[in-house]
Design a protein around this motif. Sequence first.
Motif, PDB file in Angstrom:
ATOM      1  N   ALA A  35       0.829  -1.207   0.000  1.00 15.93           N
ATOM      2  CA  ALA A  35       0.000   0.000   0.000  1.00 15.93           C
ATOM      3  C   ALA A  35       0.865   1.260   0.000  1.00 15.93           C
ATOM      4  N   ASN A  36       1.883   1.281   0.847  1.00 15.51           N
ATOM      5  CA  ASN A  36       2.726   2.471   0.977  1.00 15.51           C
ATOM      6  C   ASN A  36       3.532   2.770  -0.284  1.00 15.51           C
ATOM      7  N   TYR A  37       3.949   1.705  -0.978  1.00 16.67           N
ATOM      8  CA  TYR A  37       4.802   1.877  -2.152  1.00 16.67           C
ATOM      9  C   TYR A  37       4.070   1.553  -3.445  1.00 16.67           C
ATOM     10  N   PHE A  38       2.757   1.682  -3.427  1.00 12.63           N
ATOM     11  CA  PHE A  38       1.981   1.289  -4.603  1.00 12.63           C
ATOM     12  C   PHE A  38       2.451   1.968  -5.892  1.00 12.63           C
ATOM     13  N   PRO A  39       2.653   3.284  -5.923  1.00 14.76           N
ATOM     14  CA  PRO A  39       3.085   3.915  -7.179  1.00 14.76           C
ATOM     15  C   PRO A  39       4.418   3.372  -7.691  1.00 14.76           C
TER      16      PRO A  39
ATOM     17  N   SER B  18       6.450  -3.066 -11.661  1.00  8.58           N
ATOM     18  CA  SER B  18       5.811  -4.257 -12.238  1.00  8.58           C
ATOM     19  C   SER B  18       5.552  -4.079 -13.726  1.00  8.58           C
ATOM     20  N   GLN B  19       5.198  -2.851 -14.152  1.00  8.04           N
ATOM     21  CA  GLN B  19       4.977  -2.599 -15.577  1.00  8.04           C
ATOM     22  C   GLN B  19       6.271  -2.753 -16.366  1.00  8.04           C
ATOM     23  N   ARG B  20       7.353  -2.217 -15.825  1.00 11.32           N
ATOM     24  CA  ARG B  20       8.639  -2.297 -16.532  1.00 11.32           C
ATOM     25  C   ARG B  20       9.180  -3.734 -16.544  1.00 11.32           C
ATOM     26  N   LEU B  21       9.038  -4.417 -15.434  1.00 16.14           N
ATOM     27  CA  LEU B  21       9.525  -5.798 -15.390  1.00 16.14           C
ATOM     28  C   LEU B  21       8.688  -6.720 -16.275  1.00 16.14           C
ATOM     29  N   ALA B  22       7.424  -6.356 -16.501  1.00 14.52           N
ATOM     30  CA  ALA B  22       6.592  -7.137 -17.414  1.00 14.52           C
ATOM     31  C   ALA B  22       7.160  -7.065 -18.827  1.00 14.52           C
ATOM     32  N   VAL B  23       7.698  -5.902 -19.188  1.00 11.25           N
ATOM     33  CA  VAL B  23       8.332  -5.763 -20.502  1.00 11.25           C
ATOM     34  C   VAL B  23       9.551  -6.674 -20.587  1.00 11.25           C
TER      35      VAL B  23
ATOM     36  N   ALA C 162      17.700   2.170 -19.026  1.00  9.43           N
ATOM     37  CA  ALA C 162      17.936   1.096 -19.995  1.00  9.43           C
ATOM     38  C   ALA C 162      16.924   1.140 -21.141  1.00  9.43           C
ATOM     39  N   GLY C 163      16.047   2.144 -21.121  1.00  7.58           N
ATOM     40  CA  GLY C 163      15.083   2.314 -22.199  1.00  7.58           C
ATOM     41  C   GLY C 163      13.799   1.536 -22.031  1.00  7.58           C
ATOM     42  N   ILE C 164      13.534   1.060 -20.824  1.00  6.28           N
ATOM     43  CA  ILE C 164      12.323   0.270 -20.572  1.00  6.28           C
ATOM     44  C   ILE C 164      11.214   1.177 -20.038  1.00  6.28           C
ATOM     45  N   LEU C 165      10.249   1.458 -20.880  1.00  2.94           N
ATOM     46  CA  LEU C 165       9.122   2.348 -20.563  1.00  2.94           C
ATOM     47  C   LEU C 165       9.609   3.652 -19.911  1.00  2.94           C
ATOM     48  N   PRO C 166      10.497   4.385 -20.570  1.00  7.49           N
ATOM     49  CA  PRO C 166      11.007   5.619 -19.967  1.00  7.49           C
ATOM     50  C   PRO C 166       9.948   6.700 -19.803  1.00  7.49           C
ATOM     51  N   ASN C 167       8.879   6.613 -20.588  1.00  3.00           N
ATOM     52  CA  ASN C 167       7.835   7.633 -20.539  1.00  3.00           C
ATOM     53  C   ASN C 167       6.578   7.161 -19.825  1.00  3.00           C
ATOM     54  N   LEU C 168       6.713   6.101 -19.026  1.00  4.00           N
ATOM     55  CA  LEU C 168       5.566   5.588 -18.278  1.00  4.00           C
ATOM     56  C   LEU C 168       5.027   6.658 -17.342  1.00  4.00           C
ATOM     57  N   LYS C 169       3.746   6.932 -17.452  1.00  2.00           N
ATOM     58  CA  LYS C 169       3.144   7.952 -16.602  1.00  2.00           C
ATOM     59  C   LYS C 169       2.991   7.420 -15.181  1.00  2.00           C
TER      60      LYS C 169
END
Length: 218
Positions: free
Chosen positions: A111-115, A121-126, A192-199
């Motif tokens: 909960a505390n570190y959700f963002p 998790s999004q970047r590691l999914a890539v 490393a170029g993995i989702l650098p523009n992730l909002k």
Amino acid sequence: DMVVIFSNSQLTELFEHAGAALLDFAERAENNTIQGRFFEAMGLIQRRRVEIEHIFRREISQGFDNFGNRNAVRGSDPNDANAGGFEMSLVEQDEMEESVASENLIIKANANYFPELYALSQRLAVVNGGRKLKDYEIPAGPHHLVHAFRHAMKGLEVEVRIKVILYALFDKFVVKQAESLYDEFNSNLKDAGILPNLKPVHIRAENTSQTPYSGPKQ
């Protein structure tokens, strides 16, 4: 390497404060027998410290190895490993109490570190070929850290109340210090170029008209 360096530093902090914490509990013990158990635990923890640190580092490394192994068997939550019908014994009740203490740390940290964890998790999914990760599959995530510590303490034969105190110390000196770790982890992946523009994901404060903020801080 980044996670191991963080873990080594924070575990050192934990063990440097463990003796004082247990001594405080010993001084407030309700009788001499219980007080003696705290003193025994202090000595045992000191003797087992190097082994605990070694097992913890090994479990951290293993978590990254599992993530990197595309042929690893995945799917079941490690929390379900003990599921099944069996009679509760005193030992199993202690294990249940330890399980509750450890899982509470994970719930609060998620909960505390959700963002930060969402972005991770999004970047590691890539990196993982597009496959989304469960909470327990995130290397260095709260589940990984806490369960690595729990595994490291398996051979530590002390009362469950003392293990609960150690979990509280782990929360204070490791889990609650992990925000910088997750920020650095995300930065490394961005570089490393993995989702650098992730909002960034935002959490809106309930019952207020304030601007959304990036999660609670502790």
